[in-house]
Design a protein around this motif. Structure first.
Motif, PDB file in Angstrom:
ATOM      1  N   ASP A 135      41.595   5.474  -0.333  1.00  0.00           N
ATOM      2  CA  ASP A 135      41.520   6.794  -0.951  1.00  0.00           C
ATOM      3  C   ASP A 135      42.362   6.835  -2.221  1.00  0.00           C
ATOM      4  O   ASP A 135      41.920   7.342  -3.260  1.00  0.00           O
ATOM      5  N   THR A 136      43.572   6.300  -2.161  1.00  0.00           N
ATOM      6  CA  THR A 136      44.441   6.283  -3.341  1.00  0.00           C
ATOM      7  C   THR A 136      43.816   5.464  -4.462  1.00  0.00           C
ATOM      8  O   THR A 136      43.830   5.881  -5.629  1.00  0.00           O
ATOM      9  N   ASP A 137      43.235   4.322  -4.126  1.00  0.00           N
ATOM     10  CA  ASP A 137      42.566   3.500  -5.147  1.00  0.00           C
ATOM     11  C   ASP A 137      41.400   4.260  -5.775  1.00  0.00           C
ATOM     12  O   ASP A 137      41.184   4.186  -6.996  1.00  0.00           O
ATOM     13  N   TYR A 138      40.659   4.980  -4.958  1.00  0.00           N
ATOM     14  CA  TYR A 138      39.534   5.785  -5.446  1.00  0.00           C
ATOM     15  C   TYR A 138      40.012   6.877  -6.401  1.00  0.00           C
ATOM     16  O   TYR A 138      39.443   7.071  -7.492  1.00  0.00           O
ATOM     17  N   LEU A 139      41.076   7.580  -6.037  1.00  0.00           N
ATOM     18  CA  LEU A 139      41.592   8.648  -6.891  1.00  0.00           C
ATOM     19  C   LEU A 139      42.072   8.108  -8.235  1.00  0.00           C
ATOM     20  O   LEU A 139      41.825   8.714  -9.288  1.00  0.00           O
ATOM     21  N   LEU A 140      42.736   6.977  -8.205  1.00  0.00           N
ATOM     22  CA  LEU A 140      43.229   6.380  -9.452  1.00  0.00           C
ATOM     23  C   LEU A 140      42.076   5.949 -10.339  1.00  0.00           C
ATOM     24  O   LEU A 140      42.147   6.068 -11.575  1.00  0.00           O
ATOM     25  N   ALA A 141      40.999   5.455  -9.736  1.00  0.00           N
ATOM     26  CA  ALA A 141      39.826   5.053 -10.516  1.00  0.00           C
ATOM     27  C   ALA A 141      39.167   6.265 -11.166  1.00  0.00           C
ATOM     28  O   ALA A 141      38.745   6.213 -12.329  1.00  0.00           O
ATOM     29  N   ILE A 190      42.273  14.818 -15.590  1.00  0.00           N
ATOM     30  CA  ILE A 190      43.239  14.450 -14.556  1.00  0.00           C
ATOM     31  C   ILE A 190      44.479  13.877 -15.231  1.00  0.00           C
ATOM     32  O   ILE A 190      44.445  12.804 -15.824  1.00  0.00           O
ATOM     33  N   LYS A 191      45.569  14.589 -15.164  1.00  0.00           N
ATOM     34  CA  LYS A 191      46.806  14.208 -15.857  1.00  0.00           C
ATOM     35  C   LYS A 191      47.716  13.327 -15.012  1.00  0.00           C
ATOM     36  O   LYS A 191      48.523  12.565 -15.551  1.00  0.00           O
ATOM     37  N   ALA A 192      47.633  13.452 -13.678  1.00  0.00           N
ATOM     38  CA  ALA A 192      48.515  12.699 -12.789  1.00  0.00           C
ATOM     39  C   ALA A 192      47.856  12.580 -11.422  1.00  0.00           C
ATOM     40  O   ALA A 192      47.022  13.405 -11.046  1.00  0.00           O
ATOM     41  N   VAL A 193      48.263  11.546 -10.682  1.00  0.00           N
ATOM     42  CA  VAL A 193      47.762  11.309  -9.331  1.00  0.00           C
ATOM     43  C   VAL A 193      48.950  11.188  -8.379  1.00  0.00           C
ATOM     44  O   VAL A 193      49.939  10.521  -8.690  1.00  0.00           O
ATOM     45  N   VAL A 194      48.832  11.844  -7.228  1.00  0.00           N
ATOM     46  CA  VAL A 194      49.780  11.672  -6.126  1.00  0.00           C
ATOM     47  C   VAL A 194      49.034  10.935  -5.022  1.00  0.00           C
ATOM     48  O   VAL A 194      48.079  11.471  -4.450  1.00  0.00           O
ATOM     49  N   GLY A 195      49.432   9.707  -4.748  1.00  0.00           N
ATOM     50  CA  GLY A 195      48.733   8.873  -3.789  1.00  0.00           C
ATOM     51  C   GLY A 195      49.417   8.814  -2.439  1.00  0.00           C
ATOM     52  O   GLY A 195      50.376   9.550  -2.158  1.00  0.00           O
ATOM     53  N   TRP A 196      48.923   7.889  -1.609  1.00  0.00           N
ATOM     54  CA  TRP A 196      49.468   7.680  -0.263  1.00  0.00           C
ATOM     55  C   TRP A 196      49.790   6.212  -0.075  1.00  0.00           C
ATOM     56  O   TRP A 196      49.037   5.330  -0.528  1.00  0.00           O
ATOM     57  N   VAL A 197      50.913   5.953   0.572  1.00  0.00           N
ATOM     58  CA  VAL A 197      51.300   4.612   1.002  1.00  0.00           C
ATOM     59  C   VAL A 197      51.918   4.749   2.388  1.00  0.00           C
ATOM     60  O   VAL A 197      52.610   5.740   2.665  1.00  0.00           O
ATOM     61  N   ASP A 198      51.669   3.786   3.258  1.00  0.00           N
ATOM     62  CA  ASP A 198      52.343   3.765   4.554  1.00  0.00           C
ATOM     63  C   ASP A 198      53.793   3.362   4.300  1.00  0.00           C
ATOM     64  O   ASP A 198      54.113   2.173   4.184  1.00  0.00           O
ATOM     65  N   LEU A 199      54.661   4.335   4.183  1.00  0.00           N
ATOM     66  CA  LEU A 199      56.045   4.086   3.800  1.00  0.00           C
ATOM     67  C   LEU A 199      56.816   3.278   4.833  1.00  0.00           C
ATOM     68  O   LEU A 199      57.850   2.672   4.517  1.00  0.00           O
ATOM     69  N   ALA A 200      56.315   3.236   6.075  1.00  0.00           N
ATOM     70  CA  ALA A 200      57.000   2.490   7.131  1.00  0.00           C
ATOM     71  C   ALA A 200      56.573   1.020   7.178  1.00  0.00           C
ATOM     72  O   ALA A 200      57.195   0.231   7.890  1.00  0.00           O
ATOM     73  N   ALA A 201      55.539   0.651   6.435  1.00  0.00           N
ATOM     74  CA  ALA A 201      55.036  -0.719   6.473  1.00  0.00           C
ATOM     75  C   ALA A 201      55.952  -1.666   5.708  1.00  0.00           C
ATOM     76  O   ALA A 201      56.537  -1.296   4.682  1.00  0.00           O
ATOM     77  N   VAL A 211      55.899  -3.658  -2.036  1.00  0.00           N
ATOM     78  CA  VAL A 211      54.969  -4.405  -2.889  1.00  0.00           C
ATOM     79  C   VAL A 211      53.800  -3.517  -3.298  1.00  0.00           C
ATOM     80  O   VAL A 211      53.387  -3.502  -4.462  1.00  0.00           O
ATOM     81  N   ARG A 212      53.266  -2.769  -2.348  1.00  0.00           N
ATOM     82  CA  ARG A 212      52.160  -1.856  -2.640  1.00  0.00           C
ATOM     83  C   ARG A 212      52.584  -0.801  -3.668  1.00  0.00           C
ATOM     84  O   ARG A 212      51.849  -0.508  -4.625  1.00  0.00           O
ATOM     85  N   ILE A 213      53.771  -0.257  -3.508  1.00  0.00           N
ATOM     86  CA  ILE A 213      54.266   0.758  -4.441  1.00  0.00           C
ATOM     87  C   ILE A 213      54.417   0.165  -5.838  1.00  0.00           C
ATOM     88  O   ILE A 213      54.053   0.796  -6.844  1.00  0.00           O
ATOM     89  N   ALA A 214      54.956  -1.044  -5.927  1.00  0.00           N
ATOM     90  CA  ALA A 214      55.123  -1.689  -7.234  1.00  0.00           C
ATOM     91  C   ALA A 214      53.783  -1.886  -7.930  1.00  0.00           C
ATOM     92  O   ALA A 214      53.672  -1.685  -9.148  1.00  0.00           O
ATOM     93  N   ARG A 215      52.776  -2.254  -7.164  1.00  0.00           N
ATOM     94  CA  ARG A 215      51.440  -2.453  -7.754  1.00  0.00           C
ATOM     95  C   ARG A 215      50.841  -1.127  -8.214  1.00  0.00           C
ATOM     96  O   ARG A 215      50.287  -1.035  -9.314  1.00  0.00           O
ATOM     97  N   LEU A 216      50.951  -0.113  -7.370  1.00  0.00           N
ATOM     98  CA  LEU A 216      50.402   1.194  -7.737  1.00  0.00           C
ATOM     99  C   LEU A 216      51.105   1.762  -8.959  1.00  0.00           C
ATOM    100  O   LEU A 216      50.490   2.443  -9.782  1.00  0.00           O
ATOM    101  N   ALA A 217      52.395   1.502  -9.075  1.00  0.00           N
ATOM    102  CA  ALA A 217      53.171   2.047 -10.191  1.00  0.00           C
ATOM    103  C   ALA A 217      52.724   1.503 -11.537  1.00  0.00           C
ATOM    104  O   ALA A 217      53.063   2.083 -12.585  1.00  0.00           O
ATOM    105  N   GLN A 218      51.956   0.423 -11.514  1.00  0.00           N
ATOM    106  CA  GLN A 218      51.416  -0.114 -12.770  1.00  0.00           C
ATOM    107  C   GLN A 218      50.261   0.737 -13.290  1.00  0.00           C
ATOM    108  O   GLN A 218      49.867   0.616 -14.461  1.00  0.00           O
ATOM    109  N   GLN A 219      49.710   1.581 -12.412  1.00  0.00           N
ATOM    110  CA  GLN A 219      48.632   2.475 -12.822  1.00  0.00           C
ATOM    111  C   GLN A 219      49.247   3.617 -13.639  1.00  0.00           C
ATOM    112  O   GLN A 219      50.151   4.316 -13.167  1.00  0.00           O
TER     113      GLN A 219
END
Length: 281
Positions: free
Chosen positions: A58-64, A72-83, A88-96
Motif C-alpha cells: 500500500d505504501t509503495d502504491y501511494l508513493l507511486a 499530492i504534496k506529501a505521503v504518510v506511509g506504513w512500516v512494521d516498526l517492530a520488524a 532498512v525499509r525506512i531508509a529505502r522509503l526515505a529516498q522517496q
C-alpha cells in the motif's frame, strides 16, 4: 489550502483489506480522479496522502501515485516498526522525495501502550535519522501513552490524527476525559493535532454547534500553529450526518467554527501548519 489527511485505495489490491463489503458507501476504489474535482471546487490546492492499510504494498502504491501528481504534496506511509528489517525499509522509503512520515495503526492493536515497546527503538531511530514524522491514529485512551512516548522522543514530530477520535455521538459537549487528555498532551511542543475525522464520530443529528466546541477547545490548547485541517476523505463518507459526509461541507463547518480567529490563525490551520509539519516546500 492543504488537505492534511486523505486516503486512496483499490479494493483487493496493494494489500487492501479495508473497507469491507458491509461499508457500502466506501467499498470501491478511490483515487486522484475522484478527489481532485471535490478539492478544487473547495479551493484546496494540495494534500497529504495517508496510508489506510498495514501493508508495504500500500505504501509503495501511494508513493507511486504521488510521484505522478503535483497535487499530492506529501505521503504518510506504513512500516512494521517492530520488524528487524524496519530500519532498512525506512531508509529505502526515505529516498522517496514525497515520503514525510509513517503511521502505525495504533487504534487497531490489542495493547494500548504498544508504541512504548523497546523493540521499536531501532525503527524510531531510523525515523529520526531520516527526519520523518509520526502520525498517531489513536483514541482518547491512548493519549497518556502517546504523551509518555513524546517525552521520550522530543526530537520526533508527532501529530494526533482525528483529534484522538472523541466520542462526539455520546454527548453534545466534549467529555471531561477527552478534554483533560488532549489538554495535557498539547503541552508537549513536539505534538500537533489534526482537525479531521470528527464527522464520523458524531451522530446523525449533530453538526456545527456540537463539533465547534471540540474545534475551539483544540484551538485553545494547541494554538493554530500546531493545528491542521484534514478531510479524512473518503472515510468521511461514513459520517452519520450525511450533510457532513460531503467534502466541502466539512471544510465549511471548520471555517465557521474558526470565524472569530485572526486571519493568521486561519491560514495556519488551513495551510501553514501542514506545510511546516510535513516539510512541504
Amino acid at each position: 489550502m492543504i488537505d492534511a489527511h486523505q486516503h486512496f485505495w483499490q479494493i483487493g489490491q496493494h494489500g487492501c483489506s479495508w473497507p469491507t463489503p458491509d461499508l457500502t458507501s466506501v467499498y470501491r476504489d478511490f483515487g486522484l480522479e475522484d478527489l481532485l474535482p471535490l478539492a478544487q471546487l473547495a479551493g484546496v490546492t494540495g494534500s497529504v496522502l495517508v496510508q489506510s492499510q498495514e501493508s508495504d504494498a500500500d505504501t509503495d502504491y501511494l508513493l507511486a501515485v504521488a510521484e505522478q501528481s503535483g497535487f499530492i504534496k506529501a505521503v504518510v506511509g506504513w512500516v512494521d516498526l517492530a520488524a528487524e528489517s524496519a530500519p532498512v525499509r525506512i531508509a529505502r522509503l526515505a529516498q522517496q522525495p514525497k515520503l514525510r512520515g509513517l503511521r502505525p495503526m495504533l487504534q487497531c492493536l490489542p495493547d494500548d501502550d504498544w508504541i512504548l515497546r523497546p523493540e521499536l527503538e531501532p525503527a524510531l531511530a531510523a525515523m529520526k535519522q531520516h527526519h520523518l514524522s509520526l502520525d498517531a491514529l489513536v483514541y482518547t485512551r491512548h493519549l497518556p501513552h502517546i504523551a509518555l512516548f513524546a517525552k521520550r522522543h522530543p526530537e520526533l514530530s508527532i501529530v494526533i490524527d482525528h483529534a484522538a477520535k472523541p466520542a462526539v455521538i455520546a454527548t453534545d459537549c466534549p467529555a471531561e476525559d477527552w478534554r483533560n487528555a488532549i489538554s495535557s498532551i498539547a503541552k508537549l511542543p513536539n505534538v500537533y493535532c489534526k482537525i479531521s475525522g470528527l464527522p464520523t464520530e458524531a451522530g446523525k443529528d449533530q453538526g456545527l454547534e456540537e463539533l465547534a466546541s471540540y474545534i475551539q477547545h483544540l484551538l485553545m490548547v494547541f494554538g493554530a500553529e500546531r493545528l491542521m485541517w484534514g478531510s479524512d476523505w473518503p472515510v468521511i463518507k461514513l459520517a452519520p450526518n450525511k450533510q457532513l459526509s460531503i467534502y466541502k461541507n466539512w471544510l465549511n463547518l471548520v471555517h465557521h467554527a474558526l470565524a472569530g480567529c485572526k486571519t493568521s490563525e486561519i491560514e495556519s490551520v488551513f495551510i501553514g501548519t501542514s506545510l511546516r509539519f510535513y516539510r512541504i516546500a
